[in-house]
Design a protein around this motif. Structure first.
Motif, PDB file in Angstrom:
ATOM      1  N   PRO B 343       0.831  -1.356   0.007  1.00  0.00           N
ATOM      2  CA  PRO B 343      -0.033  -0.079   0.060  1.00  0.00           C
ATOM      3  C   PRO B 343       0.856   1.393  -0.019  1.00  0.00           C
ATOM      4  CG  PRO B 343      -0.627  -1.577   1.894  1.00  0.00           C
ATOM      5  CD  PRO B 343       0.608  -1.920   1.343  1.00  0.00           C
ATOM      6  N   CYS B 344       0.253   2.115  -0.642  1.00  0.00           N
ATOM      7  CA  CYS B 344       0.962   3.537  -0.524  1.00  0.00           C
ATOM      8  C   CYS B 344       0.636   4.215   1.050  1.00  0.00           C
ATOM      9  CB  CYS B 344       0.147   4.681  -1.577  1.00  0.00           C
ATOM     10  SG  CYS B 344      -1.530   4.794  -1.115  1.00  0.00           S
ATOM     11  N   VAL B 345       1.477   5.407   1.117  1.00  0.00           N
ATOM     12  CA  VAL B 345       1.542   6.016   2.388  1.00  0.00           C
ATOM     13  C   VAL B 345       0.134   6.226   2.856  1.00  0.00           C
ATOM     14  CG1 VAL B 345       2.131   8.064   3.597  1.00  0.00           C
ATOM     15  CG2 VAL B 345       4.094   6.619   2.685  1.00  0.00           C
ATOM     16  N   ALA B 346      -0.568   7.088   2.196  1.00  0.00           N
ATOM     17  CA  ALA B 346      -2.076   7.152   2.417  1.00  0.00           C
ATOM     18  C   ALA B 346      -2.637   6.301   3.086  1.00  0.00           C
ATOM     19  CB  ALA B 346      -2.523   7.692   1.070  1.00  0.00           C
ATOM     20  N   LYS B 347      -2.704   5.090   2.322  1.00  0.00           N
ATOM     21  CA  LYS B 347      -3.525   3.830   2.973  1.00  0.00           C
ATOM     22  C   LYS B 347      -2.637   3.388   4.378  1.00  0.00           C
ATOM     23  CE  LYS B 347      -5.655  -0.067   3.089  1.00  0.00           C
ATOM     24  NZ  LYS B 347      -7.030  -0.124   3.273  1.00  0.00           N
ATOM     25  N   ARG B 348      -1.451   3.436   4.354  1.00  0.00           N
ATOM     26  CA  ARG B 348      -0.576   3.061   5.715  1.00  0.00           C
ATOM     27  C   ARG B 348      -1.002   4.042   6.861  1.00  0.00           C
ATOM     28  NH1 ARG B 348       3.892  -0.510   4.345  1.00  0.00           N
ATOM     29  NH2 ARG B 348       3.936  -0.693   1.984  1.00  0.00           N
ATOM     30  N   LEU B 349      -1.233   5.159   6.391  1.00  0.00           N
ATOM     31  CA  LEU B 349      -1.674   6.035   7.604  1.00  0.00           C
ATOM     32  C   LEU B 349      -3.269   6.257   7.936  1.00  0.00           C
ATOM     33  CD1 LEU B 349       0.196   9.372   6.321  1.00  0.00           C
ATOM     34  CD2 LEU B 349       0.861   7.898   7.958  1.00  0.00           C
ATOM     35  N   SER B 350      -4.096   5.505   6.965  1.00  0.00           N
ATOM     36  CA  SER B 350      -5.233   5.685   7.345  1.00  0.00           C
ATOM     37  C   SER B 350      -5.904   4.607   7.800  1.00  0.00           C
ATOM     38  CB  SER B 350      -6.178   6.134   5.958  1.00  0.00           C
ATOM     39  OG  SER B 350      -5.862   5.018   4.954  1.00  0.00           O
ATOM     40  N   GLY B 351      -5.104   3.413   7.967  1.00  0.00           N
ATOM     41  CA  GLY B 351      -5.595   2.046   8.612  1.00  0.00           C
ATOM     42  C   GLY B 351      -6.713   1.222   7.885  1.00  0.00           C
ATOM     43  N   CYS B 352      -7.470   0.708   8.716  1.00  0.00           N
ATOM     44  CA  CYS B 352      -8.182  -0.161   8.296  1.00  0.00           C
ATOM     45  C   CYS B 352      -9.363   0.466   7.676  1.00  0.00           C
ATOM     46  CB  CYS B 352      -8.839  -0.979   9.341  1.00  0.00           C
ATOM     47  SG  CYS B 352      -9.765  -0.509  10.265  1.00  0.00           S
ATOM     48  N   GLY B 353      -9.590   1.761   7.698  1.00  0.00           N
ATOM     49  CA  GLY B 353     -10.709   2.404   7.051  1.00  0.00           C
ATOM     50  C   GLY B 353     -11.953   2.317   7.934  1.00  0.00           C
ATOM     51  N   SER B 354     -12.225   1.653   9.192  1.00  0.00           N
ATOM     52  CA  SER B 354     -13.490   1.467   9.766  1.00  0.00           C
ATOM     53  C   SER B 354     -14.093   2.650  10.135  1.00  0.00           C
ATOM     54  CB  SER B 354     -13.260   0.663  11.144  1.00  0.00           C
ATOM     55  OG  SER B 354     -12.155   1.460  12.195  1.00  0.00           O
ATOM     56  N   GLY B 355     -15.425   2.791   9.921  1.00  0.00           N
ATOM     57  CA  GLY B 355     -15.927   4.088  10.285  1.00  0.00           C
ATOM     58  C   GLY B 355     -15.951   5.144   9.036  1.00  0.00           C
ATOM     59  N   THR B 356     -15.031   4.987   8.163  1.00  0.00           N
ATOM     60  CA  THR B 356     -14.981   6.030   7.050  1.00  0.00           C
ATOM     61  C   THR B 356     -15.016   5.221   5.931  1.00  0.00           C
ATOM     62  OG1 THR B 356     -12.423   5.686   7.070  1.00  0.00           O
ATOM     63  CG2 THR B 356     -13.411   7.522   8.359  1.00  0.00           C
ATOM     64  N   GLU B 357     -14.366   4.328   5.384  1.00  0.00           N
ATOM     65  CA  GLU B 357     -14.423   3.497   4.193  1.00  0.00           C
ATOM     66  C   GLU B 357     -15.084   2.198   4.173  1.00  0.00           C
ATOM     67  OE1 GLU B 357     -10.358   3.287   3.112  1.00  0.00           O
ATOM     68  OE2 GLU B 357     -10.258   5.135   2.137  1.00  0.00           O
ATOM     69  N   TYR B 358     -15.173   1.657   5.508  1.00  0.00           N
ATOM     70  CA  TYR B 358     -15.655   0.511   5.748  1.00  0.00           C
ATOM     71  C   TYR B 358     -16.820   0.661   7.064  1.00  0.00           C
ATOM     72  CZ  TYR B 358     -15.438  -4.359   7.610  1.00  0.00           C
ATOM     73  OH  TYR B 358     -15.826  -5.581   8.326  1.00  0.00           O
ATOM     74  N   LEU B 359     -18.055   0.145   6.815  1.00  0.00           N
ATOM     75  CA  LEU B 359     -19.153   0.037   7.582  1.00  0.00           C
ATOM     76  C   LEU B 359     -19.776  -1.348   7.837  1.00  0.00           C
ATOM     77  CD1 LEU B 359     -20.843   3.375   6.776  1.00  0.00           C
ATOM     78  CD2 LEU B 359     -19.246   2.936   8.512  1.00  0.00           C
ATOM     79  N   ALA B 360     -20.311  -1.585   9.020  1.00  0.00           N
ATOM     80  CA  ALA B 360     -21.031  -2.800   9.353  1.00  0.00           C
ATOM     81  C   ALA B 360     -22.468  -2.424   9.139  1.00  0.00           C
ATOM     82  CB  ALA B 360     -20.805  -3.515  10.414  1.00  0.00           C
ATOM     83  N   VAL B 361     -23.208  -3.358   8.616  1.00  0.00           N
ATOM     84  CA  VAL B 361     -24.779  -3.203   8.629  1.00  0.00           C
ATOM     85  C   VAL B 361     -25.530  -4.319   9.170  1.00  0.00           C
ATOM     86  CG1 VAL B 361     -26.601  -2.993   6.806  1.00  0.00           C
ATOM     87  CG2 VAL B 361     -24.470  -2.459   6.168  1.00  0.00           C
ATOM     88  N   THR B 362     -26.314  -4.186  10.321  1.00  0.00           N
ATOM     89  CA  THR B 362     -26.942  -5.075  10.994  1.00  0.00           C
ATOM     90  C   THR B 362     -28.238  -5.381   9.977  1.00  0.00           C
ATOM     91  OG1 THR B 362     -28.633  -3.527  12.066  1.00  0.00           O
ATOM     92  CG2 THR B 362     -26.270  -3.742  13.045  1.00  0.00           C
ATOM     93  N   PRO B 363     -28.862  -6.701  10.538  1.00  0.00           N
ATOM     94  CA  PRO B 363     -30.015  -7.138  10.084  1.00  0.00           C
ATOM     95  C   PRO B 363     -31.191  -6.297   9.836  1.00  0.00           C
ATOM     96  CG  PRO B 363     -29.165  -8.886  11.409  1.00  0.00           C
ATOM     97  CD  PRO B 363     -28.364  -7.664  11.812  1.00  0.00           C
ATOM     98  N   ASP B 364     -31.270  -5.054  10.953  1.00  0.00           N
ATOM     99  CA  ASP B 364     -32.099  -4.096  10.904  1.00  0.00           C
ATOM    100  C   ASP B 364     -31.767  -2.910  10.067  1.00  0.00           C
ATOM    101  OD1 ASP B 364     -33.852  -5.561  12.542  1.00  0.00           O
ATOM    102  OD2 ASP B 364     -32.951  -4.559  14.288  1.00  0.00           O
ATOM    103  N   GLY B 365     -30.466  -2.996   9.569  1.00  0.00           N
ATOM    104  CA  GLY B 365     -29.992  -1.798   8.525  1.00  0.00           C
ATOM    105  C   GLY B 365     -29.298  -0.968   9.270  1.00  0.00           C
ATOM    106  N   ASP B 366     -29.004  -1.072  10.688  1.00  0.00           N
ATOM    107  CA  ASP B 366     -28.366  -0.199  11.251  1.00  0.00           C
ATOM    108  C   ASP B 366     -26.884  -0.022  10.788  1.00  0.00           C
ATOM    109  OD1 ASP B 366     -30.335   0.910  12.756  1.00  0.00           O
ATOM    110  OD2 ASP B 366     -29.927  -0.188  14.367  1.00  0.00           O
ATOM    111  N   LEU B 367     -26.120   1.084  10.889  1.00  0.00           N
ATOM    112  CA  LEU B 367     -24.854   1.118  10.472  1.00  0.00           C
ATOM    113  C   LEU B 367     -23.748   1.238  11.739  1.00  0.00           C
ATOM    114  CD1 LEU B 367     -25.196   3.711   7.523  1.00  0.00           C
ATOM    115  CD2 LEU B 367     -24.777   1.123   7.392  1.00  0.00           C
ATOM    116  N   TYR B 368     -22.874   0.579  11.483  1.00  0.00           N
ATOM    117  CA  TYR B 368     -21.737   0.842  12.682  1.00  0.00           C
ATOM    118  C   TYR B 368     -20.335   0.764  12.090  1.00  0.00           C
ATOM    119  CZ  TYR B 368     -25.182  -0.501  16.338  1.00  0.00           C
ATOM    120  OH  TYR B 368     -25.927  -0.739  17.251  1.00  0.00           O
ATOM    121  N   PRO B 369     -19.387   1.401  12.765  1.00  0.00           N
ATOM    122  CA  PRO B 369     -17.914   1.654  12.263  1.00  0.00           C
ATOM    123  C   PRO B 369     -17.313   0.377  11.726  1.00  0.00           C
ATOM    124  CG  PRO B 369     -18.181   2.818  14.236  1.00  0.00           C
ATOM    125  CD  PRO B 369     -19.489   1.888  14.030  1.00  0.00           C
TER     126      PRO B 369
END
Lengths: 47, 458
Positions: B343-369
């Motif tokens: 990965p480039c430095v931008a990726k290495r600095l931004s980490g896993c992306g949770s809460g920004t690029e990556y979210l979880a969706v529950t069965p009811d449709g709620d969004l979490y980091p």
């Protein structure tokens, strides 16, 4: 060189200028789900 | 920042900021250590540096020292040793970047047919009620992803649970719906499914092999280890029932991505034996990772376990190198490292992306980091109807990076772990900008082993 062997690596500083396209995978999509492992991922542009 | 270490007969020097890695002999190894301790190296002229090295390294001949110093100077001059850190200034600009959601962890099932004792989802329900995601909710989630991802082409969707095969019809419908969106919106979906394997049959496997970019199959290793932590709901072990299914699935993947994914706990601190067991069963893509658990759980890894675990990684690295030499190499996820195409430095600095690029969706449709925050009300970010409404929370994840964590500033592994897992940090320190010390110690060791293995194979 006689004393030093340098492994081939990506120049991270150069990637400041051209990186950041964001097309790469998110780390937890691979296998982990419980830890952050970014260094083992591949750059989409480098492929 | 310089990090140097010895592992398996190799002397390794890492120049963290440039990403350069050097394998050196003893004299250069000692010389770099001496130069690191010099209080004013940059302001001192070459002759004085040489005098300093002659004084610091009396065990070596003068001619050897001068010769080695020529090589070290060359690396310093070309920016691959003792290089400056340009990123701290860059990070200000970087944190103002616009982020887009490009990956979703779809909790299609908050129910499970196993009762794994270490499950962070509390046996599948994520501390809520048992539930399956409807197609309608999943469809809205994919629509949300397509819109929120703006110009990003590659989108990732992981079908997760609980056990996603308990809601496989919806998985199939959502894959078909996702495919129908690709052309119109110029997107490419990459689907992954994570399963315990219990419900795998040929029909499901055919679909998975056709549609899923990656298949993650849960298996902890030796039968007694697996059965202890991954029982059926009735208490009996699950190893004997799932092993043939997981074997068949792994074989059917051929060259497509898949992982046999295990968890190790305090009950199997000799986890290298579990990786060996999986390798000897014929699996070639293996990931066995430390448990995430509250410190008071009897299976949680404790600080006093760390030395043994570090040794286990060394044992494992040597074992994997030996297998490779014999022509039966196995890929261990946490030792994978892409030095040239990483990965480039931008990726290495931004980490896993949770809460920004990556979210979880529950069965009811709620969004979490991310999947690990699901069910924690403080981390609710919005839902598939409204999108992300808790922008304050989203911004806090956006600002979370290696420079926002004091401990990471002095850590050589920061460009490889990107500041670590926000959920682990929160669960163990109470702050997403905190660190999980045990996890960090293990991560550092894994990076060292991974680089040693590259040096051994170079």
């Amino acid at each position: 060189m006689k004393h030093i062997k340098t492994l081939q690596t990506r120049d991270l500083k150069k990637s400041m200028k051209k990186g950041g396209c964001g097309e790469c995978k998110t780390s937890c999509q691979s296998a982990c789900k419980t830890s952050c492992t970014v260094g083992n991922q591949s750059c989409e542009k480098a492929q | 920042m310089i990090h140097q270490y010895k592992n398996n007969g190799y002397n390794i020097v890492m120049d963290v900021e440039s990403g350069s890695i050097h394998v050196v002999d003893d004299i250069v190894y000692d010389m770099i250590a001496a130069l690191s301790h010099h209080t004013d190296r940059k302001q001192t002229n070459d002759d004085k540096i040489k005098d300093y090295l002659l004084e610091q390294l009396p065990q070596y001949d003068k001619s050897e020292i001068l010769e080695a110093y020529e090589e070290v100077s060359y690396l310093i001059d070309n920016g691959s040793l003792f290089s400056e850190d340009p990123y701290e200034e860059y990070i200000g600009e970087f944190t103002k970047r616009q982020t887009v959601v490009k990956a979703l962890c779809m909790h299609v099932s908050h129910d499970c047919n196993l009762a794994c004792r270490y499950c962070f989802a509390g046996e599948g329900e994520y501390h809520g009620k048992r539930a399956l995601m409807s197609f309608e909710v999943g469809k809205k989630a994919l629509d949300f992803l397509v819109n929120a991802s703006k110009g990003r082409r590659n989108l990732e969707v992981d079908f997760f649970g609980g056990e996603p095969l308990m809601n496989f019809e919806v998985v199939k419908q959502l894959v078909a719906y996702g495919r129908s969106l690709e052309k119109e919106h110029d997107k490419e979906f990459r689907f992954t499914i994570t399963t315990n394997g219990l419900l795998l049959d040929d029909e499901k496997l055919d679909f998975i092999n056709q549609e899923m970019d990656n298949l993650v199959l849960s298996l902890d290793g030796r039968k007694e280890v697996h059965d202890r932590m991954r029982p059926r709901r009735g208490g009996q072990g699950s190893y004997d029932e799932i092993l043939p299914k997981i074997k068949r699935a792994a074989e059917s993947r051929k060259d497509r991505d898949h992982y046999i994914r295990g968890t190790y706990t305090r009950n199997n601190l000799d986890f290298s034996e579990d990786v060996k067991h999986l390798a000897e069963l014929g699996f070639e893509q293996i990931s066995v990772e430390p448990v995430v658990a509250a410190p008071d759980m009897e299976y949680a890894i404790r600080e006093e376990d760390v030395p043994q675990l570090l040794e286990q990684y060394d044992i494992l690295a040597k074992y994997l190198l030996e297998r490779k030499r014999k022509g039966c190499g196995v890929n261990f996820f946490h030792f994978m490292i892409d030095l040239t195409g990483g990965p480039c430095v931008a990726k290495r600095l931004s980490g896993c992306g949770s809460g920004t690029e990556y979210l979880a969706v529950t069965p009811d449709g709620d969004l979490y980091p991310c999947h690990q925050f699901v069910g924690m009300s403080d981390f609710l970010m919005g839902n598939v109807d409204t999108g992300v409404t808790n922008t304050v929370l989203q911004d806090s994840f956006k600002l979370c990076n290696v420079y926002s964590k004091t401990e990471c500033r002095d850590c050589f592994a920061r460009m490889y772990c990107s500041g670590g897992c926000a959920a682990n940090a929160y669960n163990l320190s109470g702050d997403i900008n905190g660190v999980y010390e045990i996890g960090c110690a293990l991560q550092r060791k894994r990076v060292e082993c991974a680089i040693m293995m590259k040096a051994a194979q170079d």
